[in-house]
Structures are given as structure tokens and as C-alpha cells.
Motif scaffolding. Structure first.
Motif, PDB file in Angstrom:
ATOM      1  N   UNK A 164       0.841  -1.203   0.063  1.00  0.00           N
ATOM      2  CA  UNK A 164       0.076  -0.020   0.058  1.00  0.00           C
ATOM      3  C   UNK A 164       0.866   1.182   0.080  1.00  0.00           C
ATOM      4  N   UNK A 165       0.606   1.974  -0.878  1.00  0.00           N
ATOM      5  CA  UNK A 165       1.399   3.414  -0.929  1.00  0.00           C
ATOM      6  C   UNK A 165       0.402   4.522  -0.676  1.00  0.00           C
ATOM      7  N   UNK A 166       0.779   5.335   0.252  1.00  0.00           N
ATOM      8  CA  UNK A 166       0.198   6.634   0.522  1.00  0.00           C
ATOM      9  C   UNK A 166       0.873   7.923  -0.233  1.00  0.00           C
ATOM     10  N   UNK A 167      -0.397   8.720  -0.704  1.00  0.00           N
ATOM     11  CA  UNK A 167       0.292   9.923  -1.458  1.00  0.00           C
ATOM     12  C   UNK A 167      -0.170  11.105  -0.591  1.00  0.00           C
ATOM     13  N   UNK A 168       0.605  11.851  -0.450  1.00  0.00           N
ATOM     14  CA  UNK A 168       0.456  13.019   0.727  1.00  0.00           C
ATOM     15  C   UNK A 168       1.371  14.120   0.594  1.00  0.00           C
ATOM     16  N   UNK A 169       0.806  15.400   0.746  1.00  0.00           N
ATOM     17  CA  UNK A 169       1.961  16.598   0.674  1.00  0.00           C
ATOM     18  C   UNK A 169       1.700  17.551   1.885  1.00  0.00           C
ATOM     19  N   UNK A 170       2.644  18.318   2.117  1.00  0.00           N
ATOM     20  CA  UNK A 170       2.525  19.310   3.088  1.00  0.00           C
ATOM     21  C   UNK A 170       2.377  18.389   4.643  1.00  0.00           C
ATOM     22  N   UNK A 171       1.515  19.201   5.616  1.00  0.00           N
ATOM     23  CA  UNK A 171       1.155  18.557   6.919  1.00  0.00           C
ATOM     24  C   UNK A 171       0.571  17.145   6.666  1.00  0.00           C
ATOM     25  N   UNK A 172      -0.175  16.783   5.434  1.00  0.00           N
ATOM     26  CA  UNK A 172      -0.811  15.685   5.584  1.00  0.00           C
ATOM     27  C   UNK A 172       0.227  14.455   5.379  1.00  0.00           C
ATOM     28  N   UNK A 173       1.294  14.732   4.677  1.00  0.00           N
ATOM     29  CA  UNK A 173       2.361  13.901   4.644  1.00  0.00           C
ATOM     30  C   UNK A 173       3.273  13.410   5.929  1.00  0.00           C
ATOM     31  N   UNK A 174       3.317  14.500   6.870  1.00  0.00           N
ATOM     32  CA  UNK A 174       3.834  14.373   8.024  1.00  0.00           C
ATOM     33  C   UNK A 174       2.943  13.382   8.975  1.00  0.00           C
ATOM     34  N   UNK A 175       1.597  13.815   8.896  1.00  0.00           N
ATOM     35  CA  UNK A 175       0.876  12.802   9.675  1.00  0.00           C
ATOM     36  C   UNK A 175       0.897  11.668   9.103  1.00  0.00           C
ATOM     37  N   UNK A 176       0.846  11.351   7.564  1.00  0.00           N
ATOM     38  CA  UNK A 176       0.986  10.086   7.116  1.00  0.00           C
ATOM     39  C   UNK A 176       2.172   9.211   7.437  1.00  0.00           C
ATOM     40  N   UNK A 177       3.428   9.752   7.549  1.00  0.00           N
ATOM     41  CA  UNK A 177       4.444   9.232   8.061  1.00  0.00           C
ATOM     42  C   UNK A 177       4.483   8.310   9.262  1.00  0.00           C
ATOM     43  N   UNK A 178       3.873   9.054  10.231  1.00  0.00           N
ATOM     44  CA  UNK A 178       3.736   8.592  11.424  1.00  0.00           C
ATOM     45  C   UNK A 178       2.866   7.163  11.185  1.00  0.00           C
ATOM     46  N   UNK A 179       1.692   7.387  10.545  1.00  0.00           N
ATOM     47  CA  UNK A 179       0.661   6.261  10.093  1.00  0.00           C
ATOM     48  C   UNK A 179       1.380   5.078   9.498  1.00  0.00           C
ATOM     49  N   UNK A 180       2.469   5.347   8.449  1.00  0.00           N
ATOM     50  CA  UNK A 180       3.264   4.369   7.929  1.00  0.00           C
ATOM     51  C   UNK A 180       4.026   3.671   8.884  1.00  0.00           C
ATOM     52  N   UNK A 181       4.765   4.252   9.803  1.00  0.00           N
ATOM     53  CA  UNK A 181       5.554   3.682  10.856  1.00  0.00           C
ATOM     54  C   UNK A 181       4.682   2.770  11.638  1.00  0.00           C
ATOM     55  N   UNK A 182       3.584   3.363  12.054  1.00  0.00           N
ATOM     56  CA  UNK A 182       2.615   2.358  12.972  1.00  0.00           C
ATOM     57  C   UNK A 182       2.079   1.059  12.205  1.00  0.00           C
ATOM     58  N   UNK A 183       1.701   1.172  11.047  1.00  0.00           N
ATOM     59  CA  UNK A 183       1.377   0.203  10.226  1.00  0.00           C
ATOM     60  C   UNK A 183       2.348  -0.915  10.154  1.00  0.00           C
ATOM     61  N   UNK A 184       3.698  -0.421   9.794  1.00  0.00           N
ATOM     62  CA  UNK A 184       4.721  -1.477   9.661  1.00  0.00           C
ATOM     63  C   UNK A 184       4.894  -2.207  11.150  1.00  0.00           C
ATOM     64  N   UNK A 185       5.019  -1.502  12.349  1.00  0.00           N
ATOM     65  CA  UNK A 185       4.798  -2.156  13.437  1.00  0.00           C
ATOM     66  C   UNK A 185       3.758  -3.419  13.362  1.00  0.00           C
ATOM     67  N   UNK A 186       2.818  -3.010  12.829  1.00  0.00           N
ATOM     68  CA  UNK A 186       1.662  -4.241  12.851  1.00  0.00           C
ATOM     69  C   UNK A 186       1.811  -5.131  11.488  1.00  0.00           C
ATOM     70  N   UNK A 187       2.856  -5.046  10.894  1.00  0.00           N
ATOM     71  CA  UNK A 187       3.061  -6.126   9.943  1.00  0.00           C
ATOM     72  C   UNK A 187       2.508  -5.917   8.533  1.00  0.00           C
ATOM     73  N   UNK A 188       1.995  -4.271   8.480  1.00  0.00           N
ATOM     74  CA  UNK A 188       1.336  -4.128   6.954  1.00  0.00           C
ATOM     75  C   UNK A 188       2.483  -3.404   6.192  1.00  0.00           C
ATOM     76  N   UNK A 189       2.780  -3.572   5.034  1.00  0.00           N
ATOM     77  CA  UNK A 189       3.717  -3.192   4.278  1.00  0.00           C
ATOM     78  C   UNK A 189       3.316  -1.850   3.637  1.00  0.00           C
ATOM     79  N   UNK A 190       3.575  -0.628   4.340  1.00  0.00           N
ATOM     80  CA  UNK A 190       3.070   0.621   3.570  1.00  0.00           C
ATOM     81  C   UNK A 190       4.258   1.489   3.339  1.00  0.00           C
ATOM     82  N   UNK A 191       4.115   2.325   2.435  1.00  0.00           N
ATOM     83  CA  UNK A 191       5.027   3.259   2.094  1.00  0.00           C
ATOM     84  C   UNK A 191       4.332   4.711   1.799  1.00  0.00           C
ATOM     85  N   UNK A 192       5.279   5.471   1.530  1.00  0.00           N
ATOM     86  CA  UNK A 192       4.796   7.019   1.266  1.00  0.00           C
ATOM     87  C   UNK A 192       5.463   7.783   0.122  1.00  0.00           C
ATOM     88  N   UNK A 193       4.748   8.381  -0.686  1.00  0.00           N
ATOM     89  CA  UNK A 193       5.392   8.980  -1.589  1.00  0.00           C
ATOM     90  C   UNK A 193       4.903  10.451  -1.326  1.00  0.00           C
TER      91      UNK A 193
END
Length: 354
Positions: free
Chosen positions: A250-279
Motif C-alpha cells: 500500500x502506498x500513501x500519497x500526501x503532501x504538506x502537513x498531511x505527509x507528516x501525519x501519514x509518515x507516522x501512520x506508515x511507521x505504526x502500520x509497519x509495526x503491525x506487519x502491514x507493508x506501507x510506504x509514502x510518496x
């Protein structure tokens, strides 16, 4: 390395503009970008520059047109409804091939809306901003340091390609405070501008700056040449950040403040075993299509996280060539999605992946 100082994003833009050699600022106060004008009003007279609070946003953008015609680095700033008022002037700048920097620190809309942060001017900025066939270079910072760095970059790109560059920031980026280094910013000398209206001294032909072209064939040729230049920009000037994309389902697309929020969500999802990235697109125009197209070769889904009703999602769908579904995770009206909302969107999408 110079010491960092604590600054608001708006103040960082103003300080970086002066560092970049902008000695002319024309604007009008509107929340949430008023600190830019306030900083310029205080500092410009001390460095020999010109600050003028115009009688309106329309007046300000036309003053920008005049100074840009003389070949000087010039800037104006506003927020969403104020930028709408500048729309005709933006088109005139494009039609005259004049470099300048415009800052839009977005607030909720449409109409007067509210004063809280938003990203709902994405369509307005990436599709032109005014009438006619044209583009602006649109830069989206995600930190106060980037507010400064992209301001310098905006002036340089505007001069290189003789066109308007825009800093498109949400209200959070304008109001938040972070350590930032202004002195360490690298600034390239402004190029020669032989087209500028600087006076002939009877040594050359007159330069004329004008967007009027009454012969259809000539106007068509100008537009074709302008779009040839845009192709060069698309090939050479796209900027983006990738985060944990290589193996992402799963790849998240986000810019500005939404990207900063999303990066935290990516890290938490990874801890839960979900392969997520961000562009994170840094240039919204030109949109960085290549990393999305590449990610679509292995990703199973995309999520566009936005502070609007869904605007950038269209560019994500185009860039991925509809190879996999793209869903929207959003807040609007001045609201910001939190990491938990993004994480829940990730889990929902992950549950539907086969």
C-alpha cells in the motif's frame, strides 16, 4: 554551520526571500499568512528593499508584474480567497513570460470559508490559477526548513524558465514553529535578463513586455513554445520524497502537513506487519508521475491523504495508470486527519487486498 533559530513557517519564507535577493514585496494581510507581510514590513526598509501594503490583492499582483518586467526578484503572498483575486494577474504574468514568486498559505473554503488550514487550492494552483493555457511551478513544503529552501528554489526556477513559481503551503505550515537555518541557504546568482525593461541608454532596441497578441497564428505559436518549455520542466524539475516504498503493498500519497501525519501512520502500520510506504510530491506541478508509475508495478493499492474533498487523487490515478485502486482519506473545512484516521484507512484497504 550557522545556528538555527526558531521561526514560524511564514517568517521563514520572508527571511529566505530576502536571502534570495528579493528586495521588493507587495501584499495585503489575510489570515493565515499575515506574518509574511509583517516580517517584510519590519525588515525590508532595513535592507534597502521595498515593502508596500497595496490597497487590494489585485493591486499587489499588478505591482509584481511591474517589478518583474524590470527584471528584479519580486514576491507577493496571500491566502486562498486573496489568491483568487490575483488570478487575472497570474495569467498576465504567464502571458508575458515574467518570473515571480507567489505564496499561498491556504485556508478552508470555498468563499471566505474559515481561517484554519486546508489544501483545497490544489486544483487552482496546478491547473493554472487564472484564464488561458499556462502552468505555474508549484512547490509544496512539509517543514519550516523546506518553507525557506523552496522559497529560494522558487525564485531560481522562476528565473530559469521565465515563469511564475508558487509556494503552496497549508495554514499549519505557515503557523507552526520549528528550528530553521536561513544563513546556510545556498543562493545562486540571478541570471542575466536581457529582455527586461531597464532602459535602453540608446544602446539597444526597446524591450516591450506585453501579453496581448491579436494575430491568432502568433498567439498559437507562443502557446506551443511555452508548452515546449513546460515539457523541459516536467523532465528535469520534478521533486519528491519516497519513504519505505520499495516493498510496499500500500502506498500513501500526501503532501504538506498531511505527509507528516501519514509518515507516522506508515511507521505504526509497519509495526503491525502491514507493508506501507509514502510518496510525498514536493513539486505539485510538475507532478512526479515516475515514482507513482514505478510503485504501481508492485503495489496493490494507493491511498491519497488530503485536506480537501479529493483533488490530488486525480493526479495519483493518472500517474498510476489505473493499475490498482486509489482511495481517499481526507478531512475538509480546515480539519486535519490524524495518524489514527490514516492508520484506519490503511487497515481498511489492507483488509480488502487479495
Amino acid at each position: 554551520m550557522a545556528d538555527k533559530i526558531l521561526m514560524k513557517g511564514n517568517e521563514a519564507i520572508a527571511a529566505a526571500a530576502i536571502k534570495a535577493g528579493c528586495m521588493h514585496y507587495f501584499g495585503y494581510p489575510i489570515t493565515p499568512q499575515t506574518e509574511i507581510a509583517a516580517y517584510m514590513a519590519k525588515v525590508m526598509p532595513k535592507v534597502g528593499g521595498t515593502f508596500l501594503q497595496a490597497e487590494s490583492e489585485i493591486a499587489a499582483i499588478n505591482m509584481v508584474y511591474g517589478v518583474a518586467s524590470a527584471g528584479k526578484r519580486v514576491m507577493t503572498s496571500s491566502s486562498s480567497p486573496g489568491v483568487s483575486l490575483k488570478g487575472e494577474g497570474l495569467s498576465y504574468l504567464a502571458g508575458s513570460d515574467l518570473p515571480s514568486l507567489i505564496v499561498n498559505v491556504q485556508r478552508g473554503g470555498p468563499g471566505l470559508g474559515g481561517i484554519q488550514p486546508s489544501q483545497s487550492d490544489y486544483f487552482q494552483s496546478t491547473r493554472g490559477g487564472g484564464h488561458g493555457d499556462y502552468h505555474m511551478i508549484v512547490l509544496a513544503p512539509a517543514s519550516v526548513q523546506e518553507m525557506a529552501e523552496l522559497t529560494v528554489k522558487g525564485f531560481e526556477l522562476a528565473d530559469t524558465y521565465r515563469m511564475t513559481a508558487m509556494i503552496l503551503a497549508d495554514g499549519t505550515m505557515g503557523q507552526m514553529m520549528e528550528p530553521v537555518s536561513i544563513e546556510d541557504l545556498e543562493v545562486k546568482p540571478a541570471p542575466e535578463k536581457p529582455w527586461a525593461t531597464t532602459g535602453t541608454k540608446m544602446e539597444r532596441e526597446h524591450n516591450i513586455v506585453n501579453s496581448l497578441s491579436l494575430v491568432p497564428e502568433e498567439l498559437e505559436e507562443l502557446n506551443f513554445k511555452r508548452y515546449d518549455r513546460y515539457k523541459v520542466i516536467e523532465e528535469n524539475e520534478t521533486m519528491y520524497e519516497e519513504y519505505k516504498v520499495d516493498d510496499a503493498d500500500i502506498v500513501i500519497a500526501a503532501f504538506g502537513i498531511a505527509a507528516r501525519v501519514s509518515k507516522n501512520a506508515v511507521d505504526e502500520a509497519r509495526k503491525q506487519g502491514i507493508k506501507v510506504g509514502l510518496i510525498r510530491p514536493i513539486t505539485l506541478w510538475p507532478f512526479p508521475k515516475a515514482p507513482f508509475k514505478k510503485a504501481a508495478e508492485h503495489a496493490k493499492a494507493f491511498i491519497s491523504v488530503e485536506l480537501n474533498m479529493g483533488q490530488m487523487i486525480e493526479d495519483v490515478q493518472l500517474a498510476t495508470e489505473s493499475k490498482c485502486p486509489v482511495t481517499l482519506c481526507n478531512r475538509a473545512g480546515g480539519m486535519i486527519p490524524d495518524p489514527e484516521q490514516v492508520l484506519n484507512a490503511i487497515k481498511e484497504v489492507n483488509g480488502g487486498i487479495k
